[in-house]
Motif scaffolding. Structure first.
Motif, mmCIF file in Angstrom:
data_model
loop_
_atom_site.group_PDB
_atom_site.id
_atom_site.type_symbol
_atom_site.label_atom_id
_atom_site.label_comp_id
_atom_site.label_asym_id
_atom_site.label_seq_id
_atom_site.Cartn_x
_atom_site.Cartn_y
_atom_site.Cartn_z
ATOM 1 N N CYS A 30 3.515 -7.733 5.841
ATOM 2 C CA CYS A 30 2.963 -7.479 7.174
ATOM 3 C C CYS A 30 3.201 -8.731 8.019
ATOM 4 C CB CYS A 30 1.473 -7.200 7.095
ATOM 5 S SG CYS A 30 1.131 -5.612 6.343
ATOM 6 N N HIS A 59 1.542 -0.705 5.740
ATOM 7 C CA HIS A 59 2.250 -1.186 4.554
ATOM 8 C C HIS A 59 3.555 -0.418 4.355
ATOM 9 C CE1 HIS A 59 -1.857 -2.649 2.839
ATOM 10 N NE2 HIS A 59 -1.290 -3.550 3.628
ATOM 11 N N HIS A 60 4.048 0.221 5.418
ATOM 12 C CA HIS A 60 5.282 0.987 5.218
ATOM 13 C C HIS A 60 6.458 0.064 4.933
ATOM 14 C CE1 HIS A 60 7.783 0.598 8.971
ATOM 15 N NE2 HIS A 60 6.672 0.036 9.373
ATOM 16 N N LYS A 61 6.306 -1.191 5.326
ATOM 17 C CA LYS A 61 7.274 -2.232 4.947
ATOM 18 C C LYS A 61 6.464 -3.468 4.559
ATOM 19 C CE LYS A 61 11.371 -0.742 7.073
ATOM 20 N NZ LYS A 61 11.794 0.294 6.134
ATOM 21 N N SER A 62 7.034 -4.289 3.682
ATOM 22 C CA SER A 62 6.367 -5.547 3.313
ATOM 23 C C SER A 62 7.280 -6.713 3.636
ATOM 24 C CB SER A 62 6.068 -5.574 1.820
ATOM 25 O OG SER A 62 5.034 -4.691 1.543
ATOM 26 N N THR A 75 2.981 -3.204 14.385
ATOM 27 C CA THR A 75 3.758 -2.247 13.580
ATOM 28 C C THR A 75 4.833 -1.605 14.446
ATOM 29 O OG1 THR A 75 1.918 -1.728 12.114
ATOM 30 C CG2 THR A 75 3.620 -0.052 12.294
ATOM 31 N N GLY A 94 5.652 -4.593 8.284
ATOM 32 C CA GLY A 94 4.533 -3.803 8.779
ATOM 33 C C GLY A 94 3.749 -4.671 9.754
ATOM 34 N N SER A 105 10.354 5.972 7.570
ATOM 35 C CA SER A 105 10.109 5.045 6.468
ATOM 36 C C SER A 105 9.084 5.632 5.486
ATOM 37 C CB SER A 105 9.613 3.732 7.070
ATOM 38 O OG SER A 105 9.246 2.837 6.097
ATOM 39 N N ASN A 143 13.723 -3.391 14.937
ATOM 40 C CA ASN A 143 14.300 -3.401 13.581
ATOM 41 C C ASN A 143 13.978 -4.680 12.814
ATOM 42 O OD1 ASN A 143 15.485 -0.833 13.828
ATOM 43 N ND2 ASN A 143 17.178 -1.730 14.993
ATOM 44 N N PRO A 191 11.996 -5.730 9.689
ATOM 45 C CA PRO A 191 11.491 -4.894 8.595
ATOM 46 C C PRO A 191 10.131 -5.315 8.050
ATOM 47 C CG PRO A 191 13.133 -6.410 7.776
ATOM 48 C CD PRO A 191 13.026 -6.677 9.246
ATOM 49 N N LEU A 233 9.768 7.015 1.667
ATOM 50 C CA LEU A 233 9.024 6.428 0.550
ATOM 51 C C LEU A 233 8.375 7.524 -0.286
ATOM 52 C CD1 LEU A 233 6.950 3.498 2.098
ATOM 53 C CD2 LEU A 233 8.686 3.302 0.348
#
Ligand code: NAD
Length: 472
Positions: free
Chosen positions: A70, A65-68, A93, A104, A464, A100, A102, A468
């Motif tokens: 997934c 979940h480091h980026k949304s 991931t 997860g 990331s 790049n 963006p 956060l």
């Protein structure tokens, strides 16, 4: 088979740990990067055509979940199990991070052999799976966005978007809940060939690197290079076609039933049509037959592209592979034993983790299209054509010469959706190739490009998470 799948997530962790040694992240953060954040294992009943009720086993894993949201495909296969879905989600991931994109990583699976079900049964299973995902908030344009994978395609994605939309009336961005849709349902042009084209762009960039070619004792560029491709499916066919168009010589092709070889080079479309009409790649006019599909892997060539299955090059046949560059178009075509052998032989292995990321890259473009509610090129195509016409007119009147017709059409052409998608993919693959190569060459202790790719991915996900902050 089951045992191998059971080990899949562990083997991803092993590759991760090997690369993590080259990063600066503290152990706790590395543990967080490795862990699967959410795992949804479900069972639901579906009534079959004969009235029988079958309980379906299915999964959706959100690795990071480091980026949304997934992002990752949904596969329909008898072999699906939680471990496999976890491993594939983790790889997504790292793949997204490298190119790049963006997102997860995520992955889904339904444990069925789609060939054993009617279309209506498949539709019911897909729609019920989607509504289970909706119930638990496991799907949505800002949450988790599935895509096609093994055993699924545009048809299933259309069922998913339709089910999601009907359960979320008025959600303006609903089309972005899944990618790989038919163009009429919000899909993007250029998706079909994306993975093969990405493989070509990535390998072309490698071939344009002076130092790398010098080390491999090969001339610069793709033109004239001898290429062998295993698998003439979506990825293999398109990889081969783009190499052929760029002037490479496709000296051998392999399919399930065997391999064919021609010193002068094979015409990929002609071979494809020959297989379509005769049912086999063998007996192609002017080519030599080989009975085993693995024979092609050992033929004299500059670039070998395995684009069929996993584990086809292993400790047994790797010593006989003569290619100087191996481009992993398929997922996992080399075993760890093969990797070790190629490191010793000095063979360059360009890793699957980023080389076959064209599909997810173009999925990202599809998602952006869905959020912006406008086809790529619609706003600028006519403007660019008018501007180019004007510039060309000025050049011709100032010089008193006319530009030749073919050049004129090229210069004036305003971008269509597929042009922009291909261009975005080209930029993505070139940047990723350079980033991984630069990293690899900056650290003598990193043994191969695969480890370098993992390090690049870990650093991006690590940054990331670090930026956060970890919630107290
Ligand atoms: P596909 O089913 O379209 O093609 C696979 C082809 O390989 C088929 O034509 C099949 O007959 C052939 N094949 C099977 N066994 C073979 C063998 N032993 N020797 C030679 N050929 C054999 O699948 P695809 O979508 O092209 O995927 C191929 C690989 O690429 C898979 O590993 C897949 O996970 C990976 N991949 C695909 C995509 C994508 O966008 N399609 C994206 C990333 C990775």
């Amino acid at each position: 088979m089951a045992e191998q799948h059971y080990d899949f997530f562990a083997s991803v962790i092993k590759s991760f740990d090997k690369a993590a040694k080259f990063t600066k992240w503290e152990q706790g953060l590395l543990e967080q990067i490795k862990a699967c954040n959410s795992i949804y294992s479900m069972r639901f009943p579906v009534k079959m055509d004969d009235g029988r009720i079958e309980v379906i086993e299915a999964y959706r894993v959100q690795h990071s979940h480091h980026k949304s949201p997934c992002k990752g495909g949904i596969r329909f296969s008898d072999e699906v199990n939680q471990d496999e879905v976890m491993a594939l989600a983790a790889l997504m991931t790292y793949k997204c991070a490298i190119v790049n994109v963006p997102f997860g990583g995520g992955k889904g699976g339904i444990k069925i052999n789609p060939k054993k079900y009617s279309v209506y049964e498949l539709e019911k299973i897909t729609r019920r799976y989607t509504s289970e995902l909706v119930k638990k908030n496991f799907i949505g344009p800002g949450i988790d966005v599935p895509a096609p994978d093994y055993g699924t395609g545009a048809r299933e994605m259309a069922w998913i978007v339709d089910t999601y939309t009907s359960l979320k009336p008025g959600e303006i961005d609903a089309a972005g809940c899944v990618t790989g849709k038919p163009v009429t349902q919000g899909g993007v042009r250029g998706r079909t060939e994306a993975t093969g084209l990405g493989v070509f762009y990535g390998l072309r960039e490698v071939c344009n690197m002076v130092e790398v070619m010098k080390r491999l004792n090969l001339p610069i560029g793709v033109e004239g290079k001898k290429v062998v491709v295993q698998g003439l499916g979506n990825v293999g066919y398109h990889s081969a076609i783009f190499f052929q168009r760029a002037g490479a010589k496709i000296v051998a092709l392999a399919e399930y039933e065997g391999s064919i070889y021609s010193e002068e080079g094979l015409d990929v479309d002609a071979v494809f049509n020959h297989r379509k009409s005769t049912g086999s790649i063998l007996n192609f006019p002017g080519a030599k037959n080989f009975n085993k599909n693995t024979d092609a892997l050992e033929m004299e060539c500059d670039i070998l592209i395995p684009a069929a299955l996993e584990n086809v090059i292993n400790g047994e046949n790797a010593p006989r592979v003569k290619a100087k560059i191996i481009g992993e178009a398929a997922n996992g075509p080399l075993t760890p034993e093969a990797d070790e052998i190629f490191i010793k032989k000095g063979t360059l292995v360009v890793p699957d983790m980023y080389l076959n990321a064209g599909g997810v890259t173009v999925s990202y473009f599809e998602w952006l299209k869905n959020l912006s509610h406008v086809r790529y090129g619609r706003m600028e195509k006519r403007f660019t054509e008018n501007l180019n016409t004007h510039i060309l007119g000025q050049i011709e009147s100032l010089t008193g010469k006319n530009v030749e017709q073919k050049e004129r059409a090229f210069i004036m052409h305003g971008p269509e959706e597929a042009d922009l998608v291909h261009s975005g993919l080209e930029e993505t693959m070139i940047t990723a190739t350079r980033e991984i190569m630069d990293y690899w060459h900056s650290n003598n202790e990193i043994p191969d490009m695969r480890t370098a790719a993992y390090v690049v991915a870990i650093n991006k996900v690590g940054t990331s998470y670090a930026e956060l902050g970890i919630f107290p």
